[in-house]
Every structure is written in structure tokens, then in C-alpha cells.
Write a protein that holds these residues in place. Structure first.
Motif, PDB file in Angstrom:
ATOM      1  N   GLU A   1      21.384 -25.742 -10.923  1.00 41.69           N
ATOM      2  CA  GLU A   1      21.200 -25.390 -12.336  1.00 41.69           C
ATOM      3  C   GLU A   1      21.185 -26.604 -13.261  1.00 41.69           C
ATOM      4  O   GLU A   1      20.603 -26.543 -14.344  1.00 41.69           O
ATOM      5  CB  GLU A   1      22.319 -24.435 -12.799  1.00 41.69           C
ATOM      6  CG  GLU A   1      22.332 -23.088 -12.113  1.00 41.69           C
ATOM      7  CD  GLU A   1      23.154 -23.096 -10.824  1.00 41.69           C
ATOM      8  OE1 GLU A   1      23.264 -22.032 -10.210  1.00 41.69           O
ATOM      9  OE2 GLU A   1      23.665 -24.150 -10.431  1.00 41.69           O
TER      10      GLU A   1
ATOM     11  N   HIS B   1      18.989 -31.316 -16.569  1.00 41.52           N
ATOM     12  CA  HIS B   1      19.827 -32.036 -17.535  1.00 41.52           C
ATOM     13  C   HIS B   1      20.216 -33.430 -17.044  1.00 41.52           C
ATOM     14  O   HIS B   1      20.883 -34.166 -17.761  1.00 41.52           O
ATOM     15  CB  HIS B   1      21.090 -31.223 -17.836  1.00 41.52           C
ATOM     16  CG  HIS B   1      20.781 -29.871 -18.396  1.00 41.52           C
ATOM     17  ND1 HIS B   1      20.379 -29.676 -19.696  1.00 41.52           N
ATOM     18  CD2 HIS B   1      20.782 -28.652 -17.812  1.00 41.52           C
ATOM     19  CE1 HIS B   1      20.167 -28.389 -19.887  1.00 41.52           C
ATOM     20  NE2 HIS B   1      20.401 -27.750 -18.764  1.00 41.52           N
TER      21      HIS B   1
ATOM     22  N   LYS C   1      25.729 -32.155 -22.574  1.00 39.86           N
ATOM     23  CA  LYS C   1      24.376 -31.702 -22.246  1.00 39.86           C
ATOM     24  C   LYS C   1      24.384 -30.265 -21.738  1.00 39.86           C
ATOM     25  O   LYS C   1      23.648 -29.419 -22.235  1.00 39.86           O
ATOM     26  CB  LYS C   1      23.765 -32.586 -21.160  1.00 39.86           C
ATOM     27  CG  LYS C   1      23.498 -34.014 -21.558  1.00 39.86           C
ATOM     28  CD  LYS C   1      22.910 -34.757 -20.369  1.00 39.86           C
ATOM     29  CE  LYS C   1      22.572 -36.170 -20.670  1.00 39.86           C
ATOM     30  NZ  LYS C   1      21.938 -36.846 -19.530  1.00 39.86           N
ATOM     31  N   ALA C   2      25.185 -30.015 -20.724  1.00 43.74           N
ATOM     32  CA  ALA C   2      25.232 -28.692 -20.102  1.00 43.74           C
ATOM     33  C   ALA C   2      26.452 -28.636 -19.190  1.00 43.74           C
ATOM     34  O   ALA C   2      27.098 -29.654 -18.930  1.00 43.74           O
ATOM     35  CB  ALA C   2      23.961 -28.427 -19.293  1.00 43.74           C
TER      36      ALA C   2
ATOM     37  N   TYR D   1      25.859 -23.175 -18.725  1.00 38.02           N
ATOM     38  CA  TYR D   1      26.167 -23.062 -20.146  1.00 38.02           C
ATOM     39  C   TYR D   1      25.473 -24.195 -20.889  1.00 38.02           C
ATOM     40  O   TYR D   1      25.491 -25.336 -20.448  1.00 38.02           O
ATOM     41  CB  TYR D   1      27.680 -23.159 -20.395  1.00 38.02           C
ATOM     42  CG  TYR D   1      28.442 -21.960 -19.888  1.00 38.02           C
ATOM     43  CD1 TYR D   1      28.631 -20.852 -20.695  1.00 38.02           C
ATOM     44  CD2 TYR D   1      28.962 -21.941 -18.605  1.00 38.02           C
ATOM     45  CE1 TYR D   1      29.326 -19.751 -20.231  1.00 38.02           C
ATOM     46  CE2 TYR D   1      29.657 -20.838 -18.132  1.00 38.02           C
ATOM     47  CZ  TYR D   1      29.834 -19.754 -18.952  1.00 38.02           C
ATOM     48  OH  TYR D   1      30.519 -18.662 -18.491  1.00 38.02           O
ATOM     49  N   ASP D   2      24.888 -23.863 -22.058  1.00 41.70           N
ATOM     50  CA  ASP D   2      24.264 -24.893 -22.873  1.00 41.70           C
ATOM     51  C   ASP D   2      25.295 -25.462 -23.855  1.00 41.70           C
ATOM     52  O   ASP D   2      26.458 -25.056 -23.850  1.00 41.70           O
ATOM     53  CB  ASP D   2      23.035 -24.346 -23.604  1.00 41.70           C
ATOM     54  CG  ASP D   2      23.379 -23.245 -24.607  1.00 41.70           C
ATOM     55  OD1 ASP D   2      24.550 -22.826 -24.665  1.00 41.70           O
ATOM     56  OD2 ASP D   2      22.468 -22.813 -25.330  1.00 41.70           O
ATOM     57  N   THR D   3      24.854 -26.361 -24.701  1.00 42.71           N
ATOM     58  CA  THR D   3      25.755 -27.055 -25.618  1.00 42.71           C
ATOM     59  C   THR D   3      26.495 -26.093 -26.542  1.00 42.71           C
ATOM     60  O   THR D   3      27.700 -26.219 -26.742  1.00 42.71           O
ATOM     61  CB  THR D   3      24.954 -28.078 -26.450  1.00 42.71           C
ATOM     62  OG1 THR D   3      24.259 -28.944 -25.550  1.00 42.71           O
ATOM     63  CG2 THR D   3      25.855 -28.899 -27.331  1.00 42.71           C
ATOM     64  N   LYS D   4      25.786 -25.129 -27.116  1.00 45.42           N
ATOM     65  CA  LYS D   4      26.411 -24.177 -28.046  1.00 45.42           C
ATOM     66  C   LYS D   4      27.461 -23.322 -27.351  1.00 45.42           C
ATOM     67  O   LYS D   4      28.538 -23.077 -27.892  1.00 45.42           O
ATOM     68  CB  LYS D   4      25.346 -23.285 -28.682  1.00 45.42           C
ATOM     69  CG  LYS D   4      24.434 -24.017 -29.626  1.00 45.42           C
ATOM     70  CD  LYS D   4      23.386 -23.101 -30.205  1.00 45.42           C
ATOM     71  CE  LYS D   4      22.422 -23.889 -31.081  1.00 45.42           C
ATOM     72  NZ  LYS D   4      21.355 -23.051 -31.602  1.00 45.42           N
TER      73      LYS D   4
END
Length: 174
Positions: free
Chosen positions: A69, A73, A107-108, A116-119
């Protein structure tokens, strides 16, 4: 770097991430050596590991563990941040450090097999610890029983309070 050194780094990285529940990738570009040293110190204090490894070696180590995954990144300067004990500790350390110094940028992450992304990582970092959440849950379960026992105690104490008040009035009257 010679091939035996790369093999050693790859084996070491693969072993280190084996027990990690959460793997975080951070972009540390633009950070001074002093701030990077401070970040490493804060990581050590929280039993979090911070490693800088070439993206190609990191990708191979991830693939050895079945993690694909994070491939997209692995671009630019990348730091691997993880903890074998607590999957949320790296998120908190990185988030707190970034609030204070504006870097590193997360980054991730992969936590329990989910990307999971940054947010999402910022939201994860804002959550209370597992222990706090469990104590809140237990408090929620115990509250109705505590209230019920308080009412029962008050009902049982009423005759005793009335007898005490009657005894005080009799002693005043005499």
C-alpha cells in the motif's frame, strides 16, 4: 554502498518492521540536523523508532512483509517511523513535532493493514490513548449502576435520618 551493506540494511529493516502494528512514512526534507536530532530524541522517549532508509530498500522490505500500500508514497526523502509497542505513538510524536516545527510532513501510514492518508493520520493523532478510551468506556458502563446504588443508599438512609432527627427533637424538648 556495497551490496553486502544493502543486504544487511534490508534484513535489519525487515526484522524491525516485523512486529510493528503501524508504519508511518514522513518527509523530513527541509529539516535542519538539529531539528532532526530533536525529533529522533522525542521518538526515543516514546519508544518510537525513526529510520532513514533508501526508498528502494524500504520498498523491498515492505514487499517481504506483504505491504504494498505504501509503494506510491516512497518518493523523495522518506523517514520510516514505527513502534512495536503502540501503533498510535508514531502519529502523536510526528503530529506534535509538526505542530511545533512545521516539519516533518507525514506522507502516509499503514496501521493494522489499512492505508491512511495525511488527513486521517492527523485525526488518529488527535484521539486519546487506548487506556483513556477504555477508562471512558468503563466509566460509561459503571455510571448507571453507581446512580442506582446512590438512590438505594438514600432510600435506606432515610429511616435512619428520620430516627436521628426525632431523637434530636426529643432531647431538645426534655
Amino acid at each position: 554502498m556495497s551490496t553486502p551493506e544493502k543486504v544487511q540494511i534490508l534484513q535489519d529493516t525487515t526484522q524491525r518492521i516485523e512486529g510493528a502494528k503501524g508504519l508511518y512514512l514522513a518527509d523530513f526534507s527541509g529539516m535542519s540536523v538539529e531539528k532532526l536530532s530533536l525529533l529522533r530524541k522525542k521518538c526515543r522517549e516514546q519508544k518510537v523508532q525513526f529510520r532513514v532508509i533508501k526508498n528502494t530498500l524500504l520498498k523491498r522490505a515492505f514487499h517481504d512483509r506483504g505491504i504494498r500500500e505504501l509503494d506510491e508514497h516512497l518518493v523523495g526523502p522518506t523517514g520510516l517511523v514505527f513502534s512495536p509497542a503502540n501503533e498510535m505513538a508514531p502519529a502523536k510524536v510526528l503530529s506534535d513535532f509538526a505542530k511545533e516545527f512545521e516539519r516533518p510532513r507525514v506522507k502516509a501510514a499503514v496501521v493494522d493493514g489499512r492505508l491512511y492518508d495525511t488527513k486521517a493520520i492527523v485525526r488518529l493523532a488527535a484521539l486519546p490513548s487506548r487506556e483513556v478510551l477504555l477508562s471512558q468506556l468503563i466509566g460509561t458502563f459503571i455510571a448507571p449502576m453507581s446512580n442506582f446504588l446512590a438512590v438505594v443508599n438514600a432510600v435506606l438512609a432515610t429511616p435512619a435520618n428520620m430516627a436521628d432527627a426525632l431523637a434530636r427533637e426529643k432531647s431538645k424538648a426534655s
